[in-house]
Design an enzyme around this catalytic site. Structure first.
Site, PDB file in Angstrom:
ATOM      1  N   HIS A 152      30.771 -59.845 121.233  1.00 31.35           N
ATOM      2  CA  HIS A 152      32.008 -59.386 120.608  1.00 31.35           C
ATOM      3  C   HIS A 152      33.130 -60.411 120.790  1.00 31.35           C
ATOM      4  O   HIS A 152      33.104 -61.218 121.714  1.00 31.35           O
ATOM      5  CB  HIS A 152      32.415 -58.010 121.131  1.00 31.35           C
ATOM      6  CG  HIS A 152      32.709 -57.952 122.596  1.00 31.35           C
ATOM      7  ND1 HIS A 152      33.968 -58.040 123.099  1.00 31.35           N
ATOM      8  CD2 HIS A 152      31.884 -57.800 123.663  1.00 31.35           C
ATOM      9  CE1 HIS A 152      33.928 -57.938 124.415  1.00 31.35           C
ATOM     10  NE2 HIS A 152      32.668 -57.795 124.785  1.00 31.35           N
ATOM     11  N   ASP A 210      36.557 -59.534 120.754  1.00 31.00           N
ATOM     12  CA  ASP A 210      37.820 -58.982 121.245  1.00 31.00           C
ATOM     13  C   ASP A 210      37.837 -58.818 122.756  1.00 31.00           C
ATOM     14  O   ASP A 210      36.808 -58.803 123.412  1.00 31.00           O
ATOM     15  CB  ASP A 210      38.128 -57.648 120.568  1.00 31.00           C
ATOM     16  CG  ASP A 210      37.058 -56.593 120.789  1.00 31.00           C
ATOM     17  OD1 ASP A 210      35.868 -56.949 120.823  1.00 31.00           O
ATOM     18  OD2 ASP A 210      37.406 -55.408 120.907  1.00 31.00           O
ATOM     19  N   ASP A 246      35.135 -61.886 130.159  1.00 32.93           N
ATOM     20  CA  ASP A 246      34.723 -60.937 129.121  1.00 32.93           C
ATOM     21  C   ASP A 246      35.727 -61.004 127.981  1.00 32.93           C
ATOM     22  O   ASP A 246      36.768 -60.381 128.032  1.00 32.93           O
ATOM     23  CB  ASP A 246      34.645 -59.527 129.695  1.00 32.93           C
ATOM     24  CG  ASP A 246      34.174 -58.496 128.686  1.00 32.93           C
ATOM     25  OD1 ASP A 246      33.565 -58.876 127.676  1.00 32.93           O
ATOM     26  OD2 ASP A 246      34.416 -57.302 128.909  1.00 32.93           O
ATOM     27  N   GLU A 304      34.705 -54.236 119.712  1.00 32.43           N
ATOM     28  CA  GLU A 304      33.841 -53.672 120.755  1.00 32.43           C
ATOM     29  C   GLU A 304      34.683 -53.040 121.855  1.00 32.43           C
ATOM     30  O   GLU A 304      34.352 -51.975 122.365  1.00 32.43           O
ATOM     31  CB  GLU A 304      32.933 -54.762 121.343  1.00 32.43           C
ATOM     32  CG  GLU A 304      31.884 -54.252 122.297  1.00 32.43           C
ATOM     33  CD  GLU A 304      32.351 -54.101 123.747  1.00 32.43           C
ATOM     34  OE1 GLU A 304      31.702 -53.373 124.499  1.00 32.43           O
ATOM     35  OE2 GLU A 304      33.371 -54.697 124.123  1.00 32.43           O
ATOM     36  N   GLU A 305      35.763 -53.681 122.228  1.00 32.12           N
ATOM     37  CA  GLU A 305      36.613 -53.159 123.313  1.00 32.12           C
ATOM     38  C   GLU A 305      37.477 -51.995 122.857  1.00 32.12           C
ATOM     39  O   GLU A 305      37.691 -51.048 123.607  1.00 32.12           O
ATOM     40  CB  GLU A 305      37.526 -54.268 123.865  1.00 32.12           C
ATOM     41  CG  GLU A 305      36.779 -55.405 124.541  1.00 32.12           C
ATOM     42  CD  GLU A 305      36.199 -55.046 125.892  1.00 32.12           C
ATOM     43  OE1 GLU A 305      36.345 -53.898 126.362  1.00 32.12           O
ATOM     44  OE2 GLU A 305      35.570 -55.924 126.500  1.00 32.12           O
TER      45      GLU A 305
END
Length: 129
Positions: free
Chosen positions: A60, A62, A91, A119-120
Site C-alpha cells: 500500500h 498510504d 510502514d 489500506e490505512e
C-alpha cells in the site's frame, strides 16, 4: 536514499498522485515493467507487470496521519545514528523503497506488483472499509 526521500510525500490525506508519480517514474527508468494505472475516481492503484505473473505482491502507498510529538519533521527523511526517521519509514515507505530497489536489481520475469491506496484509512473504492 534519494528514492526513500522522494517517497516521503503526503499519502495520508487521500492524495496519492505524488507518490504514484514517484513509483511510476522509478519503474519506467529502472525496469521493463508494463505499468497500468487503475483509476477509482480521483485515486489510482499502480500496477507493474513483469512477464506472465505467477506471483502478486501488494504494497500500500498510504500512511497514517502523523500524530504525537516528533523530534524530526515527519515529512522529511532524517538520518540519526545510522537510523532513518520520517513518516512511513517502517510502514510503508521503507517497504516500497525495498521493493522498488529489489525489482530494479533482480529484473523479475513473472511478477505483478500492486501499489494500492487507502489500506490505512479504508474506503469503498479500495475494498477496505
Amino acid at each position: 536514499m534519494k528514492l526513500l526521500k522522494d517517497l516521503l510525500v503526503d499519502s495520508y490525506s487521500g492524495e496519492y498522485s505524488k507518490i504514484a508519480k514517484v513509483i511510476v517514474q522509478y519503474l519506467k527508468k529502472n525496469t521493463n515493467a508494463k505499468i497500468i494505472l487503475q483509476k477509482f475516481g480521483k485515486k489510482k492503484n499502480v500496477i507493474a507487470i513483469f512477464g506472465k505473473p505467477s506471483l502478486l505482491i501488494n504494497c500500500h502507498m498510504d500512511t497514517v496521519v502523523p500524530v504525537g510529538k516528533w523530534n524530526t519533521n515527519p515529512l522529511k527523511l532524517t538520518e540519526k545514528n545510522g537510523k532513518m526517521y520520517g513518516l512511513g519509514t517502517c510502514d510503508v515507505k521503507g517497504s516500497l523503497y525495498c521493493l522498488l530497489k529489489a525489482v530494479a536489481n533482480k529484473k523479475p520475469k513473472n511478477l505483478m506488483l500492486l501499489f494500492s491506496f487507502d489500506e490505512e484509512t479504508g474506503s469503498v473504492e479500495s475494498g477496505v472499509t
